[in-house]
Design a protein around this motif. Structure first.
Motif, PDB file in Angstrom:
ATOM      1  N   LEU A  39       0.834  -1.200   0.000  1.00 51.92           N
ATOM      2  CA  LEU A  39       0.000   0.000   0.000  1.00 51.92           C
ATOM      3  C   LEU A  39       0.868   1.250   0.000  1.00 51.92           C
ATOM      4  CD1 LEU A  39      -2.692   1.515   0.374  1.00 51.92           C
ATOM      5  CD2 LEU A  39      -2.401   1.230   2.839  1.00 51.92           C
ATOM      6  N   LEU A  40       1.905   1.252   0.834  1.00 54.94           N
ATOM      7  CA  LEU A  40       2.786   2.425   0.905  1.00 54.94           C
ATOM      8  C   LEU A  40       3.498   2.662  -0.411  1.00 54.94           C
ATOM      9  CD1 LEU A  40       4.302   1.940   4.487  1.00 54.94           C
ATOM     10  CD2 LEU A  40       2.580   3.603   3.766  1.00 54.94           C
ATOM     11  N   VAL A  41       3.968   1.584  -1.040  1.00 50.39           N
ATOM     12  CA  VAL A  41       4.646   1.729  -2.331  1.00 50.39           C
ATOM     13  C   VAL A  41       3.703   2.295  -3.371  1.00 50.39           C
ATOM     14  CG1 VAL A  41       5.729   0.467  -4.214  1.00 50.39           C
ATOM     15  CG2 VAL A  41       6.308  -0.105  -1.853  1.00 50.39           C
ATOM     16  N   GLN A  96      -8.487  -0.187  -4.718  1.00 51.40           N
ATOM     17  CA  GLN A  96      -8.517   1.263  -4.565  1.00 51.40           C
ATOM     18  C   GLN A  96      -8.896   2.008  -5.846  1.00 51.40           C
ATOM     19  OE1 GLN A  96      -5.281   2.770  -1.571  1.00 51.40           O
ATOM     20  NE2 GLN A  96      -4.334   1.165  -2.799  1.00 51.40           N
ATOM     21  N   CYS A  97      -8.957   1.313  -6.979  1.00 51.94           N
ATOM     22  CA  CYS A  97      -9.111   2.000  -8.259  1.00 51.94           C
ATOM     23  C   CYS A  97     -10.284   1.457  -9.064  1.00 51.94           C
ATOM     24  CB  CYS A  97      -7.829   1.855  -9.087  1.00 51.94           C
ATOM     25  SG  CYS A  97      -6.321   2.322  -8.204  1.00 51.94           S
ATOM     26  N   TYR A 138      -8.352   5.677 -11.976  1.00 53.14           N
ATOM     27  CA  TYR A 138      -8.832   6.620 -10.970  1.00 53.14           C
ATOM     28  C   TYR A 138      -8.871   5.911  -9.612  1.00 53.14           C
ATOM     29  CZ  TYR A 138     -10.388   8.214 -15.509  1.00 53.14           C
ATOM     30  OH  TYR A 138     -10.420   8.541 -16.835  1.00 53.14           O
ATOM     31  N   CYS A 139      -8.123   6.445  -8.656  1.00 55.28           N
ATOM     32  CA  CYS A 139      -7.947   5.761  -7.380  1.00 55.28           C
ATOM     33  C   CYS A 139      -8.147   6.712  -6.206  1.00 55.28           C
ATOM     34  CB  CYS A 139      -6.533   5.161  -7.268  1.00 55.28           C
ATOM     35  SG  CYS A 139      -5.978   4.248  -8.736  1.00 55.28           S
ATOM     36  N   ASP A 174     -14.726   2.291  -3.684  1.00 58.15           N
ATOM     37  CA  ASP A 174     -16.057   2.733  -3.260  1.00 58.15           C
ATOM     38  C   ASP A 174     -16.092   4.252  -3.119  1.00 58.15           C
ATOM     39  OD1 ASP A 174     -17.047   0.077  -3.040  1.00 58.15           O
ATOM     40  OD2 ASP A 174     -16.072  -0.122  -1.090  1.00 58.15           O
ATOM     41  N   VAL A 175     -15.004   4.806  -2.596  1.00 62.31           N
ATOM     42  CA  VAL A 175     -14.913   6.260  -2.434  1.00 62.31           C
ATOM     43  C   VAL A 175     -14.871   6.941  -3.792  1.00 62.31           C
ATOM     44  CG1 VAL A 175     -13.528   8.153  -1.491  1.00 62.31           C
ATOM     45  CG2 VAL A 175     -13.751   6.017  -0.204  1.00 62.31           C
ATOM     46  N   VAL A 176     -14.103   6.371  -4.730  1.00 64.37           N
ATOM     47  CA  VAL A 176     -14.010   6.964  -6.073  1.00 64.37           C
ATOM     48  C   VAL A 176     -15.379   7.010  -6.734  1.00 64.37           C
ATOM     49  CG1 VAL A 176     -12.954   6.780  -8.356  1.00 64.37           C
ATOM     50  CG2 VAL A 176     -11.637   6.172  -6.340  1.00 64.37           C
TER      51      VAL A 176
END
Length: 624
Positions: free
Chosen positions: A7-9, A251-252, A258-259, A275-277
């Motif tokens: 995730l950090l990368v 995330q995308c 789009y993420c 879900d947020v996107v």
């Protein structure tokens, strides 16, 4: 651990793609009016917290404390106060940079009575923007309560002020924010970069609170054409090397184009970044559709209601909940769905592509890299995201003498309930509504009418509850009168809801239909019975000379009933008489026999009875 590292990368690559752009430091003027040696106009950088006085000025005298010069400790500990005396100039605290967050310095200065804080840089460099600390280091109990303006000044200018103060000179400064925002014409254009995520800590909470508070003023601006408002949403892309990774898939959307970060920073639970996107896209499309229909101000209602009705914590952050909010505001859901398109498609989404392009700074505006961000007349707003502060900033963007009345008044009067009832519940028949107009915009809250409290979410339903609830519009239940009879589905007690009375069926709210007991064979089932259905009940009768008994659902003969009754009575009378005679005869017989036996026994003692022989006399020997 591997998932978090991935995730950090991924986030590092994503942010690198959007954050290497240009960041513009917003500045305002600072004029020294005394002493003579320092008289001049200097630049300072506006802090990204507190309340800058956009469009105005503030005059004060500078104080540099002998102790706690970095303002990292409370001044109460060193018994220092910067409160100005009546008739005196406000105090501007000069503090040195270093050792603690800029926000803590401002908070300590504010608590000590300072009207503003000037932070002197500790090294020679271009001015930077003083920002709030990262979430993990933030103290939410004071960050949103900082109200004094703040400014960063250069090291050389700070040294000059200290030198003048050490000589006993009074240093007076005029902070001037009048030119901090461009004001070219009579219309202000502003953008608000926001997010539909409500699980990102204090920043999300303050962002939602600002939307609720500023909504009323924003809608007045838009309705009367004073401003042109556009909401925006930051979105990042996933580098090609990570498109197939678990992180990018969660995330995308649109195959990594789009993420957004995972709300809980945990891929195994809760909602994902995608879900947020999608929700961000839905809000952007809502604005697009509302704007095309000539009502762009509805965006404020939608975002506010979505935050209230569809929070992540209640597991309602979904399309279904969003559609309910959209419908309540009278906007076409199908048009919004068409705008959103297919999130799984391997193509560009025109709305989100435009959002990514808009993130890049143009002209005097830098790249948008943080949330929330407010851009007014293409100039990034600095300071606390507060209704009063933002209102001043927008009003400062109007050309002189063209400011609307709202900028000259302390109060903003709105009545959002007049149009579409504000999207709230209402009972037109009883003239009852859950819409309440306030200074901060309308709220949907079930009312109290004539002492009867209504309960519900205020948006889709409100029900009368408690005693006397049937007095108010019959508790919202069905009621009708026919053929002189009145029936109601409301029970006047502490219960809630509606239930059709006996003899009816239905939901109890809109309809209660008569039950045909004759057709359903629930009454008059005896062979001789005849059934007639009535409204809410039924009537049974018997053919011929028979009488119907409802409690037994049976037919009996009228005559048989009389004969049987009198015969039964005569039987009882004769039976009682026979029992009396028999008892008396038995009584007489047994008494007579008893008396005869007693008399015979007595007489036998004195005279022989007829059945006894004579007894001869005996003479003892020797008595002659």
């Amino acid at each position: 651990m591997r998932e978090k590292l991935g995730l950090l990368v991924c986030v590092w690559f994503v942010l690198w793609g959007s954050c290497v752009g240009r960041f513009v430091v917003e500045k305002n003027s600072l004029r020294v009016t005394s002493p003579e040696s320092l008289k001049d106009v200097y630049e300072c950088a506006i802090g990204n917290f507190g309340v800058p006085q956009y469009g105005g000025t503030m005059v004060g005298t500078v104080v540099y404390p002998k102790a706690n010069q970095k303002a990292c400790k409370s001044f109460e500990d060193v018994e220092i106060s910067f409160k100005s005396k009546p008739g005196g100039l406000p105090t501007f605290l000069l503090a040195d940079r270093g050792d603690c967050f800029f926000t803590l310095k401002a908070w300590n200065a504010q608590n000590a009575g300072a009207a503003a804080i000037l932070v002197a840089d500790d090294k020679i460099e271009p001015l930077i923007t003083m920002d709030t600390p990262e979430e993990e280091n933030a103290h939410a109990d004071y960050l949103q309560n900082i109200t004094i303006p703040s400014a960063l000044i250069s090291k050389s200018f700070g040294d000059s002020i200290k030198n003048a103060l050490s000589k006993g000179d009074m240093v007076n400064i005029n902070l001037d924010w009048r030119e901090s925002l461009p004001h070219p014409d009579e219309r202000v254009e502003y953008e608000f970069w926001t997010n539909s995520n409500d699980e990102c800590g204090p920043k999300c909470e303050s962002q939602i609170e600002f939307v609720k508070n500023f909504k009323g003023a924003a809608q007045i601006f838009e309705r009367k054409g004073y401003t042109q408002f556009t909401p925006h949403y930051i979105t990042w892309y996933c580098p090609d090397a990570f498109i197939l990774s678990k992180q990018c898939k969660s995330q995308c959307i649109n195959h990594g184009r789009y993420c957004a970060p995972d709300p809980e920073q945990d891929f195994s639970r809760g909602y994902d970044g995608k879900d947020v996107v999608v929700q961000n896209l839905r809000q952007a499309c809502f604005f697009k559709v509302a704007n095309e229909s000539g009502k762009p101000w509805l965006w404020w209602d939608y975002v506010t209601d979505f935050a209230i009705r569809c929070p992540m914590k209640d597991k309602k952050y979904s399309k279904e909940c969003a559609d309910q909010v959209i419908l309540s505001l009278g906007v076409d859901v199908k048009k919004i769905d068409q705008c959103i398109g297919d999130p799984e498609a391997d193509v560009d989404n025109p709305v989100l592509k435009a959002e990514q392009d808009a993130q890049i700074g143009k002209g005097s505006r830098g790249d948008v890299t943080i949330l929330p961000t407010l851009v007014i007349n293409n100039r990034q707003y600095r300071g606390k995201l507060d209704k009063g502060a933002v209102l001043k900033a927008i009003c400062a963007g109007f050309q002189e003498t063209t400011e609307p009345t709202i900028c000259l008044s302390d109060e903003v009067e709105t009545n959002e309930c007049l149009e579409n009832n504000g999207g709230c519940w209402q009972d037109k028949a009883a003239n009852i509504t859950a819409c309440k107009d306030t200074f901060r915009g309308r709220v949907c809250e079930c009312p109290i009418v004539q002492g009867v409290k209504f309960t519900g979410d205020g948006y889709t339903n409100c029900e009368a509850s408690g005693a006397l609830r049937c007095e108010i519009n019959n508790g919202g239940c069905w009621k009708d009168t026919k053929d002189g009879s009145t029936y109601s589905a409301c029970v006047d007690d502490n219960s809630k809801g509606c239930q059709c009375p006996q003899g009816f069926k239905g939901d109890g709210v809109k309809t209660c239909e008569d039950v045909n007991e004759c057709k359903d064979k629930v009454a008059c089932n005896c062979p001789e019975c005849k059934c007639k259905n009535t409204w809410g009940s039924y009537e049974c009768s018997c053919s011929g000379n028979l009488l119907y008994m409802r409690e037994h659902d049976a037919c009996i003969s009228k005559h048989v009933k009389t004969e049987v009754s009198w015969s039964f009575i005569w039987v009882i009378i004769l039976g009682l008489a026979a029992a009396g005679v028999g008892g008396y005869a038995l009584y007489k017989y047994r008494i007579r026999r008893y008396m005869d036996s007693e008399i015979r026994a007595i007489m036998a003692q004195y005279m022989p009875l007829d059945n006894q022989g004579e007894i001869p006399n005996h003479v003892p020997h020797g008595d002659i």
